[in-house]
Design a protein around this motif. Structure first.
Motif, PDB file in Angstrom:
ATOM      1  N   LEU A  38       0.830  -1.203   0.000  1.00 22.45           N
ATOM      2  CA  LEU A  38       0.000   0.000   0.000  1.00 22.45           C
ATOM      3  C   LEU A  38       0.863   1.250   0.000  1.00 22.45           C
ATOM      4  N   ASN A  39       1.902   1.195   0.838  1.00 18.30           N
ATOM      5  CA  ASN A  39       2.748   2.378   0.938  1.00 18.30           C
ATOM      6  C   ASN A  39       3.570   2.592  -0.318  1.00 18.30           C
ATOM      7  N   ALA A  40       3.932   1.468  -1.004  1.00 19.18           N
ATOM      8  CA  ALA A  40       4.620   1.610  -2.287  1.00 19.18           C
ATOM      9  C   ALA A  40       3.705   2.316  -3.264  1.00 19.18           C
ATOM     10  N   ALA A  41       2.433   1.956  -3.248  1.00 17.03           N
ATOM     11  CA  ALA A  41       1.476   2.613  -4.124  1.00 17.03           C
ATOM     12  C   ALA A  41       1.362   4.090  -3.760  1.00 17.03           C
ATOM     13  N   ASN A  42       1.332   4.392  -2.440  1.00 17.67           N
ATOM     14  CA  ASN A  42       1.260   5.782  -1.995  1.00 17.67           C
ATOM     15  C   ASN A  42       2.430   6.579  -2.523  1.00 17.67           C
ATOM     16  N   LEU A  43       3.586   5.966  -2.431  1.00 17.53           N
ATOM     17  CA  LEU A  43       4.795   6.653  -2.905  1.00 17.53           C
ATOM     18  C   LEU A  43       4.673   6.970  -4.383  1.00 17.53           C
ATOM     19  N   ALA A  44       4.155   5.992  -5.155  1.00 19.90           N
ATOM     20  CA  ALA A  44       3.986   6.204  -6.580  1.00 19.90           C
ATOM     21  C   ALA A  44       3.004   7.344  -6.837  1.00 19.90           C
ATOM     22  N   PHE A  45       1.900   7.367  -6.059  1.00 16.50           N
ATOM     23  CA  PHE A  45       0.903   8.435  -6.219  1.00 16.50           C
ATOM     24  C   PHE A  45       1.529   9.800  -5.991  1.00 16.50           C
ATOM     25  N   VAL A  46       2.256   9.936  -4.860  1.00 20.11           N
ATOM     26  CA  VAL A  46       2.853  11.231  -4.515  1.00 20.11           C
ATOM     27  C   VAL A  46       3.845  11.646  -5.586  1.00 20.11           C
ATOM     28  N   THR A  47       4.632  10.676  -6.079  1.00 16.55           N
ATOM     29  CA  THR A  47       5.617  10.988  -7.112  1.00 16.55           C
ATOM     30  C   THR A  47       4.936  11.493  -8.372  1.00 16.55           C
ATOM     31  N   PHE A  48       3.853  10.798  -8.745  1.00 17.34           N
ATOM     32  CA  PHE A  48       3.132  11.241  -9.952  1.00 17.34           C
ATOM     33  C   PHE A  48       2.557  12.629  -9.766  1.00 17.34           C
ATOM     34  N   ALA A  49       2.054  12.925  -8.512  1.00 11.30           N
ATOM     35  CA  ALA A  49       1.522  14.258  -8.249  1.00 11.30           C
ATOM     36  C   ALA A  49       2.605  15.302  -8.466  1.00 11.30           C
ATOM     37  N   ARG A  50       3.769  14.963  -7.994  1.00 12.59           N
ATOM     38  CA  ARG A  50       4.885  15.884  -8.154  1.00 12.59           C
ATOM     39  C   ARG A  50       5.236  16.061  -9.624  1.00 12.59           C
ATOM     40  N   MET A  51       5.254  14.951 -10.344  1.00  9.62           N
ATOM     41  CA  MET A  51       5.650  15.018 -11.743  1.00  9.62           C
ATOM     42  C   MET A  51       4.656  15.821 -12.555  1.00  9.62           C
ATOM     43  N   HIS A  52       3.335  15.651 -12.264  1.00 11.90           N
ATOM     44  CA  HIS A  52       2.330  16.336 -13.069  1.00 11.90           C
ATOM     45  C   HIS A  52       1.995  17.706 -12.546  1.00 11.90           C
ATOM     46  N   GLY A  53       2.513  18.032 -11.365  1.00  6.81           N
ATOM     47  CA  GLY A  53       2.315  19.349 -10.820  1.00  6.81           C
ATOM     48  C   GLY A  53       0.905  19.608 -10.324  1.00  6.81           C
ATOM     49  N   ASN A  54       0.151  18.606 -10.000  1.00  9.30           N
ATOM     50  CA  ASN A  54      -1.173  18.825  -9.374  1.00  9.30           C
ATOM     51  C   ASN A  54      -1.291  18.005  -8.098  1.00  9.30           C
ATOM     52  N   LEU A  55      -2.478  18.119  -7.423  1.00  3.31           N
ATOM     53  CA  LEU A  55      -2.614  17.502  -6.098  1.00  3.31           C
ATOM     54  C   LEU A  55      -3.417  16.197  -6.109  1.00  3.31           C
ATOM     55  N   ASP A  56      -3.812  15.768  -7.291  1.00  2.00           N
ATOM     56  CA  ASP A  56      -4.690  14.588  -7.355  1.00  2.00           C
ATOM     57  C   ASP A  56      -4.066  13.381  -6.680  1.00  2.00           C
ATOM     58  N   GLY A  57      -2.807  13.127  -7.001  1.00  4.99           N
ATOM     59  CA  GLY A  57      -2.132  11.952  -6.439  1.00  4.99           C
ATOM     60  C   GLY A  57      -2.041  12.031  -4.936  1.00  4.99           C
ATOM     61  N   GLN A  58      -1.789  13.247  -4.404  1.00  3.29           N
ATOM     62  CA  GLN A  58      -1.658  13.370  -2.947  1.00  3.29           C
ATOM     63  C   GLN A  58      -2.981  13.105  -2.258  1.00  3.29           C
ATOM     64  N   ILE A  59      -4.064  13.585  -2.899  1.00  2.00           N
ATOM     65  CA  ILE A  59      -5.386  13.341  -2.295  1.00  2.00           C
ATOM     66  C   ILE A  59      -5.663  11.843  -2.231  1.00  2.00           C
ATOM     67  N   VAL A  60      -5.352  11.167  -3.337  1.00  2.00           N
ATOM     68  CA  VAL A  60      -5.579   9.716  -3.354  1.00  2.00           C
ATOM     69  C   VAL A  60      -4.721   9.037  -2.292  1.00  2.00           C
ATOM     70  N   ALA A  61      -3.482   9.559  -2.117  1.00  2.00           N
ATOM     71  CA  ALA A  61      -2.603   8.967  -1.103  1.00  2.00           C
ATOM     72  C   ALA A  61      -3.230   9.058   0.275  1.00  2.00           C
ATOM     73  N   PHE A  62      -3.851  10.211   0.563  1.00  2.00           N
ATOM     74  CA  PHE A  62      -4.531  10.327   1.870  1.00  2.00           C
ATOM     75  C   PHE A  62      -5.656   9.303   2.006  1.00  2.00           C
ATOM     76  N   PHE A  63      -6.430   9.140   0.892  1.00  2.00           N
ATOM     77  CA  PHE A  63      -7.510   8.137   0.921  1.00  2.00           C
ATOM     78  C   PHE A  63      -6.966   6.757   1.234  1.00  2.00           C
ATOM     79  N   VAL A  64      -5.829   6.457   0.562  1.00  2.00           N
ATOM     80  CA  VAL A  64      -5.234   5.136   0.767  1.00  2.00           C
ATOM     81  C   VAL A  64      -4.845   4.954   2.218  1.00  2.00           C
ATOM     82  N   MET A  65      -4.263   6.033   2.830  1.00  2.00           N
ATOM     83  CA  MET A  65      -3.871   5.930   4.245  1.00  2.00           C
ATOM     84  C   MET A  65      -5.071   5.650   5.124  1.00  2.00           C
TER      85      MET A  65
END
Lengths: 99, 652
Positions: A38-65
């Motif tokens: 799960l945390n590996a997936a979270n890391l991927a989400f946060v990284t993608f958010a950073r790469m695309h410059g938006n917050l979508d991935g971070q929001i999903v990461a919170f949901f996952v947590m």
């Protein structure tokens, strides 16, 4: 730092987690491996958010947590109950739901 | 009965020309009560069969009363009919509507005309005599009440058969007499042979019934109705092909009921029933129903010459077959049964000759009803006195011990071989004349039949009443009680005067029946006196041969080997063997192969499929190990496949 490295780390963590689930018999270890995935997936989400410059991935990461926290509660409760009744934390022992 | 006969003759007016289409009036007055004819015996049967043991003591009296009441009713109707003009003697009695489906409807209505009243008087008259006789014959049988119940049921069904005005209603009576026949042949069902004979009669009759059903279905197709008046009125307009088909189907039905070739095999076995049953059902009345059917369907046969030819051929074959079988049988009842087949063959042949022969068929049917019932009851009386022995090789010289039986039997004997002035002479001679007028072959067949008849009846007579005594002297035969001999005497008188009375006292039965059957005068190919001389000479030759073989020298008690024809005749001319080889065995093989196919083919496919599915699911079950890890592998594999698929799809 190149974000791709985070993705590679994420893949490595996921692979470790997946192989832990598949290989280990101890329910607690398997459970921790699930958390690792799960945390590996979270890391991927946060990284993608950073790469695309938006917050979508971070929001999903919170949901996952949140989901992971809930899952830990239920999962640990089940494992503890099984351990209490069967005096074992091995996932192979809990194989009664078959014909 | 005798007064009835003379009255029948005196009041008949002459009706010339080709009849068959007299007007049918609605019944009024006493004719409205025609249904009582059927109601009396039906009520009797209901009381006896539903009443149970309570009616044991008076059962036979109730049975006789029901039959006699019906006879009295028949006589009343007959005299009422004599009071009507000659062309207005047909009445219908509408009872109720039976079937009404779309354009097809069937009314239960009765048709009372010259033909049906003749049958009514025969059935109830001879039937009543046989009822009375049965009181004595069945005295020691504890199921006598049931016997009388069945007899009444038979009389009711037979009356419905001859009074119906619709083929479907006729068919109900037809099946009713079949049922009564089945029940009575197998009356002593504790004997295996009786039970088997009853079953055989039932099965063979079903074959004939298929003919009836097909005939009715064809009528509905062609005429849209099965009512006599509708069918006969529109028969002219139908195609010859259809009429021939209907005629042949009706002939098949008649063959089954009347034991005509090729459905003759059941009648000889039917002799397993009590002797009064053989006399009433299997000699005098039921087996003549086929002749009635053909005569009643005259309008169809008149327009279908091919079907008529078939009727003549069937009649000729049966009359010779029956006569030959009658020559070889040692069982007195079976010899008489062969004779019955042969005499009904005469009637069928006459009926096949068309308007020239219909009336003679009915004439012979009536006289045959008298003398054959007489002889069967005489045979029953002999058996009664001989402790149920039926083998004629154990009889001999009985004329001293049983004088009344002997004399009455002799009247029947003289009647059947056709010695003037006994009944059979008039009726059989007319048939022989009509057959010669039609063509030489049928004429010679009837003439030959007359000779053989004289032979086998003389043989039966000599073996039973004359010659050396071959019975056990410890229990000498005795004459039967008067309750049995009185019916014998009455029937003997009828055997003597029946033919003369029906023909010459006043007027002719041919004229009496002419409005129903039509009339046609034929030209003989030779002078009448010559034909009568030839016929009588043939009869005398038959008697002389029989006397040379059985009268002049002592009859052997053991059965001689005999020539091939005798052996064949003893085996019913291999009719049973033929049926067994051609129908029964292939049927058995067919059912056996069907059972095999069912077990191996159908069951195999079903069970095989089930086994395959079961085995497959057993294999599939192994996948469910219960180990979380293996499920996780499956999930991972699935995810891998999904990812791969998505990559493949999105790759370009």
């Amino acid at each position: 730092m190149n974000p791709t490295n985070y993705l590679v780390l994420s893949v490595i963590l996921f692979a470790i987690g997946a192989s832990g689930v598949l290989i280990r018999r101890n329910a607690l270890v398997a459970f921790m491996s699930v958390e690792l995935m799960l945390n590996a997936a979270n890391l991927a989400f946060v990284t993608f958010a950073r790469m695309h410059g938006n917050l979508d991935g971070q929001i999903v990461a919170f949901f996952v947590m949140v989901v992971a926290a809930a899952e830990v509660v239920v999962g640990l409760a089940i494992i503890v109950t099984i351990f209490r009744t069967r005096r074992s934390a091995s996932v192979d022992d809990a194989s009664l739901l078959k014909l | 009965m005798t007064s009835t006969l003379s009255a029948l003759a005196t009041a008949v007016a002459t009706e010339g020309g080709h009849g068959g289409g007299q007007a049918v009036a609605e019944a009024t007055g006493v004719f409205d009560l025609t249904w009582l004819l059927i109601a009396f015996p039906l009520l009797g049967a209901a009381i006896l069969l539903l009443g149970g043991r309570r009616t044991d003591k008076v059962g036979h009296l109730i049975g006789c009363a029901a039959s006699i009441a019906s006879f009295v009713m028949g006589v009343v109707l007959f005299f009422a009919m004599l009071g009507e003009p000659a062309d207005g003697r047909a009445f219908t009695v509408q009872l109720w509507e039976f079937v009404n489906a779309g354009g097809y409807s069937v009314d239960v209505s009765l048709l009372l005309d010259q033909l049906s009243i003749s049958f009514v008087l025969l059935i109830t008259g001879v039937g009543s005599l046989i009822h009375v006789y049965s009181i004595g014959y069945m005295e020691h049988d504890e199921r006598r009440r049931r016997f009388f119940g069945y007899l009444n049921l038979f009389v009711a069904a037979m009356l419905l058969l001859v009074l119906a005005s619709d083929y479907l209603v006729l068919f109900i009576g037809w099946e009713g007499v079949g049922l009564a026949s089945y029940l009575l042949i197998g009356f002593w069902q504790h004997k295996n042979s009786a039970a088997v004979a009853a079953k055989k009669a039932f099965v063979v009759n079903r074959v004939g019934d298929m003919g009836m059903v097909l005939a009715m279905a064809s009528m509905i197709t062609v005429f849209g109705s099965t009512a006599f008046d509708a069918v006969f009125a529109s028969a002219e307009g139908a195609s010859t092909g259809w009429l021939t088909a209907i005629g042949l189907f009706l002939l098949l039905g008649a063959c089954g009921k009347s034991a005509q070739f090729p459905l003759q095999s059941w009648l000889l076995d039917a002799m397993e029933g009590p002797t009064p049953v053989s006399a009433l059902i299997h000699a005098a009345t039921m087996v003549t129903a086929g002749v009635y059917l053909i005569v009643r369907s005259a309008a169809i046969y008149d327009l279908a010459p091919d079907a008529r030819t078939a009727v003549v051929v069937v009649g000729a074959i049966t009359l010779l077959m029956g006569a030959i079988i009658g020559c070889a049988k040692d069982d007195i009842k079976k010899a008489l049964a062969g004779s019955t087949m042969s005499q009904i063959g005469y009637m069928t042949l006459a009926a096949g000759l068309g308007p020239a022969g219909y009336a003679f068929a009915i004439f012979h049917l009536l006289t045959h009803g008298f003398f054959k019932a007489n002889m069967f009851l005489g045979a029953g009386s002999v058996m009664h006195g001989m402790h149920d022995e039926v083998n004629m090789r154990r009889y001999g010289g009985l004329r001293i011990m049983m004088p009344i039986t002997f004399v009455t039997f002799a009247m029947g004997y003289l009647a059947i071989i056709g010695i003037p002035p006994f009944a059979g002479y008039f009726s059989k001679d007319r048939i022989i004349e009509a057959a010669f007028a039609d063509n030489w072959i049928t004429g010679l067949a009837t003439l030959l039949g007359a000779g053989i008849t004289a032979f086998y009846m003389t043989r039966l007579m000599l073996m039973t009443f004359f010659g050396n005594r071959r019975w056990q002297h410890s229990e000498p035969p005795h004459e039967s009680p008067s309750v049995m001999t009185v019916p014998l005497i009455v029937l003997a008188v009828l055997s003597v005067v029946g033919g003369f009375g029906l023909l010459y006292l006043g007027a002719d039965i041919v004229d009496w029946l002419a409005p129903v059957t039509g009339e046609e005068h034929h030209e003989l190919p030779m002078p009448l006196w010559l034909l009568i001389t030839i016929t009588l000479a043939t009869v005398v030759v038959g008697v002389a041969i029989a006397w040379a073989l059985y009268g002049r020298r002592a009859v052997r008690e053991d059965v001689p080997a005999g020539n091939p024809l005798t052996v064949a005749a003893r085996n019913d001319l291999y009719g049973d063997a033929f049926n067994e080889a051609v129908f029964m065995r292939p049927g058995q093989y067919l059912t056996r192969s069907l059972v095999y196919f069912e077990n191996r083919g159908v069951d195999g496919a079903v069970v095989g499929t089930a086994t395959a599915v079961g085995g497959l699911s057993g294999r599939l079950r192994r996948w469910q190990t219960g180990f979380v890890r293996s499920y996780a592998v499956t999930m991972l594999g699935g995810v891998g496949v999904v990812v791969l698929a998505m990559l493949l799809v999105r790759l370009p």
